[in-house]
Design a protein around this motif. Structure first.
Motif, PDB file in Angstrom:
ATOM      1  N   GLN A 276      -3.884 -58.875   0.070  1.00 57.44           N
ATOM      2  CA  GLN A 276      -2.737 -58.144   0.589  1.00 57.44           C
ATOM      3  C   GLN A 276      -1.545 -59.081   0.788  1.00 57.44           C
ATOM      4  OE1 GLN A 276      -2.537 -54.629   1.442  1.00 57.44           O
ATOM      5  NE2 GLN A 276      -4.261 -54.697   0.035  1.00 57.44           N
ATOM      6  N   ALA A 280       1.936 -59.024  -1.487  1.00 61.99           N
ATOM      7  CA  ALA A 280       3.251 -58.970  -0.840  1.00 61.99           C
ATOM      8  C   ALA A 280       4.100 -60.170  -1.251  1.00 61.99           C
ATOM      9  CB  ALA A 280       3.087 -58.919   0.671  1.00 61.99           C
ATOM     10  N   ASP A 281       3.488 -61.354  -1.281  1.00 61.53           N
ATOM     11  CA  ASP A 281       4.219 -62.557  -1.697  1.00 61.53           C
ATOM     12  C   ASP A 281       4.704 -62.415  -3.132  1.00 61.53           C
ATOM     13  OD1 ASP A 281       3.901 -63.790   0.662  1.00 61.53           O
ATOM     14  OD2 ASP A 281       2.323 -65.175   0.023  1.00 61.53           O
ATOM     15  N   GLY A 284       7.697 -60.656  -3.799  1.00 62.92           N
ATOM     16  CA  GLY A 284       8.947 -61.299  -3.384  1.00 62.92           C
ATOM     17  C   GLY A 284       9.355 -60.946  -1.964  1.00 62.92           C
ATOM     18  N   LEU A 285       8.462 -60.287  -1.207  1.00 62.38           N
ATOM     19  CA  LEU A 285       8.796 -59.982   0.187  1.00 62.38           C
ATOM     20  C   LEU A 285       8.872 -61.272   0.988  1.00 62.38           C
ATOM     21  CD1 LEU A 285       6.480 -56.896   0.852  1.00 62.38           C
ATOM     22  CD2 LEU A 285       8.946 -56.875   0.495  1.00 62.38           C
ATOM     23  N   LYS A 286       9.807 -61.339   1.931  1.00 61.86           N
ATOM     24  CA  LYS A 286       9.906 -62.490   2.820  1.00 61.86           C
ATOM     25  C   LYS A 286       8.794 -62.424   3.868  1.00 61.86           C
ATOM     26  CE  LYS A 286      14.223 -64.004   1.632  1.00 61.86           C
ATOM     27  NZ  LYS A 286      14.459 -63.041   0.573  1.00 61.86           N
ATOM     28  N   GLN A 289       9.135 -59.631   6.332  1.00 59.91           N
ATOM     29  CA  GLN A 289       8.996 -58.338   5.655  1.00 59.91           C
ATOM     30  C   GLN A 289       7.541 -58.039   5.357  1.00 59.91           C
ATOM     31  OE1 GLN A 289      11.531 -58.982   2.258  1.00 59.91           O
ATOM     32  NE2 GLN A 289      13.161 -57.732   3.135  1.00 59.91           N
ATOM     33  N   ARG A 292       5.734 -57.128   8.544  1.00 55.87           N
ATOM     34  CA  ARG A 292       6.107 -55.845   9.119  1.00 55.87           C
ATOM     35  C   ARG A 292       5.692 -54.665   8.241  1.00 55.87           C
ATOM     36  NH1 ARG A 292      10.310 -52.310   9.766  1.00 55.87           N
ATOM     37  NH2 ARG A 292      11.757 -53.124   8.228  1.00 55.87           N
ATOM     38  N   LEU A 293       5.801 -54.839   6.920  1.00 51.95           N
ATOM     39  CA  LEU A 293       5.591 -53.699   6.036  1.00 51.95           C
ATOM     40  C   LEU A 293       4.158 -53.611   5.526  1.00 51.95           C
ATOM     41  CD1 LEU A 293       8.842 -54.206   3.974  1.00 51.95           C
ATOM     42  CD2 LEU A 293       8.438 -52.412   5.657  1.00 51.95           C
ATOM     43  N   VAL A 294       3.503 -54.756   5.393  1.00 49.85           N
ATOM     44  CA  VAL A 294       2.195 -54.751   4.740  1.00 49.85           C
ATOM     45  C   VAL A 294       1.072 -55.127   5.707  1.00 49.85           C
ATOM     46  CG1 VAL A 294       0.801 -55.819   2.933  1.00 49.85           C
ATOM     47  CG2 VAL A 294       3.185 -55.251   2.491  1.00 49.85           C
ATOM     48  N   PRO A 297       0.994 -53.240   9.837  1.00 50.11           N
ATOM     49  CA  PRO A 297       0.555 -51.847   9.929  1.00 50.11           C
ATOM     50  C   PRO A 297      -0.959 -51.714   9.763  1.00 50.11           C
ATOM     51  CG  PRO A 297       2.456 -52.010   8.494  1.00 50.11           C
ATOM     52  CD  PRO A 297       2.057 -53.424   8.842  1.00 50.11           C
ATOM     53  N   GLN A 298      -1.512 -52.521   8.860  1.00 51.99           N
ATOM     54  CA  GLN A 298      -2.962 -52.438   8.656  1.00 51.99           C
ATOM     55  C   GLN A 298      -3.724 -53.116   9.790  1.00 51.99           C
ATOM     56  OE1 GLN A 298      -4.334 -53.216   4.552  1.00 51.99           O
ATOM     57  NE2 GLN A 298      -2.209 -53.618   4.099  1.00 51.99           N
TER      58      GLN A 298
ATOM     59  N   LEU B  72       1.521 -68.580  -6.252  1.00 49.60           N
ATOM     60  CA  LEU B  72       0.493 -68.177  -5.291  1.00 49.60           C
ATOM     61  C   LEU B  72      -0.379 -69.392  -5.015  1.00 49.60           C
ATOM     62  CD1 LEU B  72      -0.549 -64.579  -6.407  1.00 49.60           C
ATOM     63  CD2 LEU B  72       0.907 -65.291  -4.515  1.00 49.60           C
ATOM     64  N   ASP B  95      11.522 -67.720  -4.696  1.00 45.43           N
ATOM     65  CA  ASP B  95      11.978 -66.333  -4.614  1.00 45.43           C
ATOM     66  C   ASP B  95      12.496 -65.839  -5.951  1.00 45.43           C
ATOM     67  OD1 ASP B  95      11.388 -65.553  -2.136  1.00 45.43           O
ATOM     68  OD2 ASP B  95      13.466 -65.304  -1.455  1.00 45.43           O
ATOM     69  N   ARG B  98       9.664 -65.372  -8.395  1.00 46.59           N
ATOM     70  CA  ARG B  98       8.811 -64.220  -8.099  1.00 46.59           C
ATOM     71  C   ARG B  98       9.481 -62.912  -8.487  1.00 46.59           C
ATOM     72  NH1 ARG B  98       6.012 -66.240  -2.484  1.00 46.59           N
ATOM     73  NH2 ARG B  98       4.381 -67.468  -3.498  1.00 46.59           N
ATOM     74  N   ARG B  99      10.804 -62.915  -8.528  1.00 48.24           N
ATOM     75  CA  ARG B  99      11.504 -61.709  -8.978  1.00 48.24           C
ATOM     76  C   ARG B  99      11.321 -61.480 -10.467  1.00 48.24           C
ATOM     77  NH1 ARG B  99      16.728 -60.295  -6.266  1.00 48.24           N
ATOM     78  NH2 ARG B  99      16.350 -60.612  -4.063  1.00 48.24           N
ATOM     79  N   ASN B 109      -5.333 -54.930  -5.222  1.00 41.65           N
ATOM     80  CA  ASN B 109      -4.504 -55.319  -4.062  1.00 41.65           C
ATOM     81  C   ASN B 109      -3.381 -54.340  -3.785  1.00 41.65           C
ATOM     82  OD1 ASN B 109      -6.185 -57.449  -4.150  1.00 41.65           O
ATOM     83  ND2 ASN B 109      -4.647 -59.004  -4.540  1.00 41.65           N
ATOM     84  N   PHE B 111      -1.546 -51.514  -1.426  1.00 38.88           N
ATOM     85  CA  PHE B 111      -1.449 -51.447   0.027  1.00 38.88           C
ATOM     86  C   PHE B 111      -2.077 -50.137   0.505  1.00 38.88           C
ATOM     87  CE2 PHE B 111       2.549 -53.842  -1.202  1.00 38.88           C
ATOM     88  CZ  PHE B 111       1.921 -55.070  -1.095  1.00 38.88           C
ATOM     89  N   HIS B 113      -2.390 -48.576   3.230  1.00 38.62           N
ATOM     90  CA  HIS B 113      -1.778 -47.723   4.252  1.00 38.62           C
ATOM     91  C   HIS B 113      -0.558 -46.986   3.723  1.00 38.62           C
ATOM     92  CE1 HIS B 113       0.449 -51.393   4.130  1.00 38.62           C
ATOM     93  NE2 HIS B 113       1.364 -50.932   4.955  1.00 38.62           N
ATOM     94  N   LEU B 122       8.203 -50.015  -2.452  1.00 44.90           N
ATOM     95  CA  LEU B 122       8.342 -51.065  -1.431  1.00 44.90           C
ATOM     96  C   LEU B 122       9.158 -52.249  -1.934  1.00 44.90           C
ATOM     97  CD1 LEU B 122       7.188 -51.579   1.493  1.00 44.90           C
ATOM     98  CD2 LEU B 122       5.557 -53.097   0.395  1.00 44.90           C
ATOM     99  N   VAL B 127      13.132 -55.802  -1.615  1.00 42.92           N
ATOM    100  CA  VAL B 127      13.477 -57.050  -2.284  1.00 42.92           C
ATOM    101  C   VAL B 127      14.751 -56.887  -3.112  1.00 42.92           C
ATOM    102  CG1 VAL B 127      12.682 -58.810  -3.878  1.00 42.92           C
ATOM    103  CG2 VAL B 127      11.057 -57.717  -2.335  1.00 42.92           C
TER     104      VAL B 127
END
Ligand SMILES: Nc1ncnc2c1ncn2[C@@H]1O[C@H](COP(=O)(O)OP(=O)(O)OP(=O)(O)O)[C@@H](O)[C@H]1O
Ligand SMILES: [Mg+2]
Lengths: 379, 264
Positions: A276, A280-281, A284-286, A289, A292-294, A297-298, B72, B95, B98-99, B109, B111, B113, B122, B127
Motif C-alpha cells: 500500500q 502510494a509512493d 507520486g503521492l507525498k 498525502q 491521509r488518503l491511503v 483510513p485503513q 521504490l 517526484d 515517479r510521474r 496493491n 487501495f 478502502h 486518486l 498529484v
C-alpha cells in the motif's frame, strides 16, 4: 433465483436419486435449523442441561422481578427527604436524585449562567453529528464547525468577551465529566496519530522522542499524572501567573490517552501491507498525502475497536479528578450522601452514576460496531 | 495479439532513433541489501517505445531491478537516468521520475478502502491537480480500455483477481506515464484470468508504450517483446531479441533456465 432453477426439471433415476447436472436446490432438513431445534439442542440436550436451564430461568426471573419492583414499581419519585420516600414506598428513593439533579449535572456552576452549559451541550451534539455521519450533506462546512467547537465551548463555559467569567473551580458534576471526556477524546486521537507516525519515522530524533513520550506516559498511573498536574506543574510556570488547574488536568488526561492511542494506531499501521505504501509512493503521492488518503483510513478502520476502547477508558477515568479535589458526578454523589435528610441512599446514587456512565460508554461501543460494519468493503 | 506489422513499425522507429531517445539509461549500477549484493554492475539502455521482458530464476533480482527504476528501492552505486533525469537523493527528481513511470505489482496493491473509480482518480486529483470531474472522465476512459467500466463503483475486494489487476493497470495509466513497469503481473492469478490481463497488456504494447515486464509468460515474451533479458544472481547474463533468445541461447545458465521453464 428459484425461477431460474425451475426450468431445470429434475430428472429422477430409478433408485430415487437425480441425474447428474439436474439436482435442484433443496431446503435444509428442518431438524438442523430453526429456533425450536436450537432450543432443543442447546438448552434441553440432556438431563443436566435441562436442570441448569430451569435453574437459570428461575434465578433470572427472581432477580428481574426484584429489580423491576425496587427500581420502578415500589419506587418513590417525589418527596423532600428520605422519610417522605419511605412513607410511600419501600423501594428506591429516586426523589433524592430528582432533588439533587441540577447539582449532579452542573456542579457549582452559578445558577443564572447555567443556560451556557445547556447551550454548549446542544452545540456539542450538533458538532458530533458531522463527525459521526459521513453521508450528511454539506459535511465539509459542518466539520469546520466541529473543529471550532472546542473554542466556542471554552468561551461559553469559562466566559469573558462579553460573558460573565465563571471560575473553573465551579465546574462540577456530569458537566465536568463531559468537559474532560470530550476534550480528551477530541485531542487524543490526532495527537495519538502523530505519535504513532512519529514512532515509525525515518528520522531517529523524531522516533526517539515519540517512543520515550509514549513509554513514559504508559509507565505512569494516571492518578500520579494528575497529582503532578495539581502540584508540580506550577513549578514550571513563572510565579504569579495562574495556570488553571482544570486546564492542567485536561492536558494530563489528553496526553495520557494519546500515549495509549498511539499504540493502538501503531497496531493498525503495522497491519497495512507494504504494498500500500509502495503503490502510494509509486503514484507520486507525498508523505502526508499517502498517509491521509491511503494509509490512515485503513489503519484507523482496523484500529476502531482499540480506539473506542481507549475512549471509553478515558471517559470513565474522568472520575479520577476526585483525587485532586474536584467533584465530578461521582464526587457530587458521594458528598451528597452526607446530607442527614437523605441518609442511607448510597445504592440509588451509585446506580444513577453507573447508569450515566453505562449509557455513555454503551452508545460509544454500539456506534463503533455500526461504523466497522459500514466501513467493511469486502476485504 | 500484437500483429507483426505494428511491431516492425515500432522496430523501424527504434532503429531510426540513434540513441538520443534513450528513455532509461542504467550505468554500472550496484545495489546491496545490507551485506547482500543483490544487483551487480547492471548496464542497460532502453529506448522509448521499447518493450523489454525480464526473466530469471527466483531471487535473481528482477523485481529489485525494476523497483530501482522508480526508486521504490535505492541503488548504492552507478547511475540510473530516466527520461533525462538522474535518480539521486534529490526528492524533486524522484517526484519527477515517479510521474513518468507507472508500476503494476504482482499483488495489485489496490487501495481496498476506495472504490475502483476512486482508486483511479486518486493520483490525477492529488498529484496532477486534475479537477475531480475531469479525473473521473479520464478514469472511465481507461476502465473502458481495460474492459471493466461496469465495475467502477465496486470496491477492489469485490472483484476477481484478473479484474483487480486490470484496475491496477488502468490506475497506472491514469497518471499518463511514459514508461510502464510490470512485476510479474500474472503470477498471482488463476490460470483462466491470466489471458484477460495479458490481452490488456498486449493492447497497451500496441499503443507504443515503453514497457519493462518481469514475467515467466514466455508466449507473451515471444509475441510482444523487442528484447528479452535473462538475469541470474543479480547479473544480466544474456539479452537478445526474442527469437534468438529462445531458439539460440548462448549461455549455459540461460539454457538451463529455459529448459526448466519450458518443461512444464
Ligand atoms: N527488502 C529486502 N531486504 C533484504 N533482502 C531482500 C529484500 N528484497 C529482496 N531481497 C532479496 O534480494 C534478492 C532478490 O530479490 P528479488 O525480489 O529482486 O528477486 P526476484 O528475481 O524478483 O525473485 P522472484 O521471482 O521470486 O520475485 C532475493 O534473494 C531476496 O531475498
Ligand atoms: Mg520478484
Amino acid at each position: 433465483m428459484t425461477l431460474g432453477k425451475e426450468e431445470k426439471t429434475p430428472a429422477v433415476t430409478e433408485d430415487g436419486g437425480y441425474l447428474p447436472g439436474t439436482h435442484p436446490d433443496l431446503p435444509p432438513p428442518s431438524s438442523v435449523h430453526g429456533p425450536v431445534h436450537w432450543i432443543k439442542v442447546n438448552l434441553f440436550g440432556s438431563v443436566v442441561d435441562t436442570a441448569l436451564t430451569l435453574l437459570a430461568v428461575y434465578f433470572l426471573y427472581s432477580a428481574l422481578t426484584f429489580l423491576v419492583g425496587w427500581m420502578f414499581i415500589n419506587a418513590a419519585f417525589t418527596g423532600e427527604s428520605r422519610n417522605d420516600c419511605r412513607a410511600v414506598a419501600d423501594g428506591a428513593c429516586w426523589a433524592f436524585i430528582g432533588n439533587r439533579l441540577s447539582l449532579f449535572i452542573y456542579g457549582f456552576y452559578p445558577e443564572p449562567e447555567r443556560w451556557r452549559v445547556d447551550l454548549s451541550f446542544v452545540l456539542l451534539i450538533l458538532a458530533i453529528v458531522p463527525v459521526l455521519y459521513e453521508d450528511m450533506p454539506q459535511r465539509g462546512k459542518a466539520l469546520t464547525y466541529s473543529c471550532l467547537y472546542p473554542l466556542i465551548a471554552a468561551w461559553l463555559l469559562v466566559g469573558g468577551f462579553g460573558l460573565e467569567k465563571v471560575s473553573t473551580d465551579q465546574f462540577g458534576g456530569l458537566m465536568l465529566n463531559v468537559v474532560i471526556g470530550v476534550t480528551g477524546i477530541a485531542f487524543s486521537l490526532p495527537i495519538g496519530i502523530v505519535l504513532a507516525l512519529g514512532r515509525q519515522s525515518q528520522l531517529p530524533i523524531v522516533r526517539i522522542l515519540c517512543v520515550s513520550f509514549i513509554e513514559i506516559i504508559r509507565g505512569v498511573p494516571l492518578i500520579t499524572l494528575l497529582f503532578v498536574a495539581a502540584v508540580m506543574l506550577s513549578y514550571f510556570v513563572p510565579p504569579g501567573t495562574n495556570f488553571d488547574l482544570l486546564v492542567r488536568m485536561l492536558i494530563m488526561v489528553t496526553l495520557f490517552a494519546s500515549g495509549y492511542m498511539a499504540e493502538v494506531i501503531r497496531g493498525g499501521l503495522q497491519a497495512i501491507p507494504n504494498g500500500q505504501y509502495e503503490a502510494a509512493d509509486a503514484m507520486g503521492l507525498k508523505y502526508w498525502q499517502s498517509m491521509r488518503l491511503v494509509v490512515l483510513p485503513q489503519a484507523l478502520k482496523i484500529s476502531i475497536p482499540g480506539i473506542v476502547n481507549t475512549f471509553i477508558a478515558l471517559y470513565k477515568d474522568t472520575t479520577l479528578v476526585i483525587v485532586i479535589g474536584r467533584l465530578d458526578i461521582l464526587g457530587i454523589g458521594n458528598s451528597s450522601l452526607a446530607d442527614t435528610k437523605w441518609q442511607g441512599l448510597s445504592t440509588e446514587v451509585y446506580i444513577f452514576v453507573a447508569l450515566f456512565f453505562f449509557f455513555s460508554c454503551f452508545s460509544m461501543s454500539r456506534y463503533s460496531l455500526w461504523l466497522e460494519k459500514k466501513l467493511h468493503t469486502g476485504h | 495479439m500484437a500483429d507483426t506489422e505494428s511491431r516492425t513499425e515500432t522496430d523501424a522507429q527504434i532503429e531510426s532513433s540513434k540513441g538520443e531517445d534513450d528513455i532509461i539509461k542504467i550505468v554500472a549500477m550496484h545495489k546491496w541489501f545490507g551485506e547482500f549484493h543483490v544487483l551487480k554492475d547492471i548496464n542497460l539502455t532502453i529506448k522509448a517505445q521499447e518493450r523489454i521482458v525480464v526473466c530469471g530464476p527466483s531471487g535473481s533480482g528482477k523485481s529489485t531491478l525494476i523497483r530501482c527504476i522508480n526508486r521504490l528501492e535505492e541503488h548504492q552505486k552507478g547511475q540510473i537516468i530516466v527520461d533525462g533525469i538522474e535518480l539521486t537523493n534529490d526528492l524533486k527528481n524522484i517526484d519527477l521520475i515517479r510521474r513518468e513511470v507507472g508500476i503494476v505489482f504482482q499483488h495489485f496493491n489496490l487501495f481496498p478502502h476506495l472504490t475502483v473509480l476512486e482508486n483511479l482518480t486518486l493520483g490525477p486529483i492529488w498529484v496532477r491537480n486534475t479537477p475531480k470531474k475531469e479525473a473521473e472522465e479520464l478514469a472511465m476512459k481507461y476502465l473502458v480500455r481495460v474492459k471493466i467500466p461496469e465495475q467502477a463503483a465496486k470496491f477492489p475486494g469485490q472483484l476477481s483477481g484478473g479484474q483487480q489487476q486490470r484496475v491496477a493497470i488502468a490506475r497506472s495509466l491514469c497518471m499518463n506515464p511514459k514508461i510502464m513497469l510490470f512485476d510479474e503481473p500474472t503470477s498471482a492469478l488463476d490460470p483462466e484470468m491470466i489471458k484477460e490481463v495479458l490481452d490488456v497488456m498486449i493492447e497497451l504494447a500496441e499503443t507504443g508504450m515503453t514497457m519493462i515486464v518481469v514475467t515467466h509468460e514466455m508466449g507473451f515474451a515471444k509475441t510482444v517483446a523487442h528484447r528479452v533479458i535473462f538475469m541470474d544472481e543479480g547479473e544480466i547474463i544474456e539479452q537478445n531479441e526474442p527469437h534468438e533468445f529462445f531458439n539460440n541461447p548462448r549461455h549455459d545458465r540461460t539454457k538451463m533456465f529455459l529448459s526448466q521453464i519450458l518443461a512444464h
